[in-house]
Write a protein that holds these residues in place. Structure first.
Motif, PDB file in Angstrom:
ATOM      1  N   ILE A   5      99.233-103.275 -44.914  1.00 15.93           N
ATOM      2  CA  ILE A   5     100.320-102.311 -45.052  1.00 15.93           C
ATOM      3  C   ILE A   5      99.954-101.044 -44.044  1.00 15.93           C
ATOM      4  CG2 ILE A   5     101.428-100.499 -46.629  1.00 15.93           C
ATOM      5  CD1 ILE A   5     100.619-102.305 -48.900  1.00 15.93           C
ATOM      6  N   ASP A   6     101.488-101.020 -43.258  1.00 17.13           N
ATOM      7  CA  ASP A   6     101.294 -99.692 -42.547  1.00 17.13           C
ATOM      8  C   ASP A   6     101.528 -98.377 -43.197  1.00 17.13           C
ATOM      9  OD1 ASP A   6     101.772 -97.772 -40.373  1.00 17.13           O
ATOM     10  OD2 ASP A   6     102.984 -99.048 -39.397  1.00 17.13           O
ATOM     11  N   PRO A  44      89.558 -99.192 -43.259  1.00  9.42           N
ATOM     12  CA  PRO A  44      90.474 -97.795 -42.816  1.00  9.42           C
ATOM     13  C   PRO A  44      91.882 -97.912 -43.213  1.00  9.42           C
ATOM     14  CG  PRO A  44      90.183 -99.433 -41.160  1.00  9.42           C
ATOM     15  CD  PRO A  44      89.538 -99.988 -42.252  1.00  9.42           C
ATOM     16  N   GLY A  45      92.318 -98.919 -44.107  1.00 10.91           N
ATOM     17  CA  GLY A  45      93.664 -99.029 -44.360  1.00 10.91           C
ATOM     18  C   GLY A  45      94.373 -99.757 -43.115  1.00 10.91           C
ATOM     19  N   GLY A  46      95.441 -99.866 -43.254  1.00 12.00           N
ATOM     20  CA  GLY A  46      96.500-100.291 -42.013  1.00 12.00           C
ATOM     21  C   GLY A  46      96.055-101.553 -41.508  1.00 12.00           C
ATOM     22  N   GLU A  47      96.310-101.790 -40.341  1.00 11.05           N
ATOM     23  CA  GLU A  47      96.146-103.103 -39.764  1.00 11.05           C
ATOM     24  C   GLU A  47      94.511-103.436 -39.718  1.00 11.05           C
ATOM     25  OE1 GLU A  47      97.462-105.611 -35.797  1.00 11.05           O
ATOM     26  OE2 GLU A  47      97.827-103.608 -35.778  1.00 11.05           O
ATOM     27  N   GLY A  48      93.612-102.437 -39.886  1.00 11.16           N
ATOM     28  CA  GLY A  48      92.065-102.849 -39.845  1.00 11.16           C
ATOM     29  C   GLY A  48      91.879-103.211 -41.184  1.00 11.16           C
ATOM     30  N   LEU A  71     109.729-101.689 -45.436  1.00 13.59           N
ATOM     31  CA  LEU A  71     109.376-103.061 -44.594  1.00 13.59           C
ATOM     32  C   LEU A  71     107.925-102.703 -43.957  1.00 13.59           C
ATOM     33  CD1 LEU A  71     112.619-103.763 -43.228  1.00 13.59           C
ATOM     34  CD2 LEU A  71     111.841-104.741 -45.169  1.00 13.59           C
ATOM     35  N   CYS A  72     107.027-102.056 -44.788  1.00 11.33           N
ATOM     36  CA  CYS A  72     105.786-101.699 -44.267  1.00 11.33           C
ATOM     37  C   CYS A  72     104.780-102.608 -44.696  1.00 11.33           C
ATOM     38  CB  CYS A  72     105.364-100.349 -44.658  1.00 11.33           C
ATOM     39  SG  CYS A  72     105.184 -99.857 -46.378  1.00 11.33           S
TER      40      CYS A  72
END
Length: 77
Positions: A5-6, A44-48, A71-72
């Motif tokens: 999730i972005d 870290p969240g996000g793409e990581g 759309l995340c």
């Protein structure tokens, strides 16, 4: 399939967690994060923080990604 999730795009709707609490969680700041084996991947969240989607929940993950107002939710083969 894996997903992430972005958080910079998350609109805090909470729909993902409501529809699939085994796959998503709402964390600090009311931002959505993915779950894997019950663990919230917020570091870290996000793409990581890519979570492996169990085979039996792939269709649900795809449905949540399409329904997300921001759309995340991103799915990766």
């Amino acid at each position: 399939m894996r997903m992430w999730i972005d958080q910079s795009q998350c609109q805090n709707s909470g729909l993902c967690e409501e529809e699939a609490p085994d796959l998503f969680a709402i964390g600090d700041g009311f931002l959505a994060y993915v779950r894997q084996d019950g663990e919230v991947l917020d570091q870290p969240g996000g793409e990581g923080s890519l979570a492996e989607v169990p085979e039996h929940q792939v269709a649900l993950a795809e449905q949540c990604a399409k329904a997300c107002p921001a759309l995340c939710i991103h799915l990766v083969d």
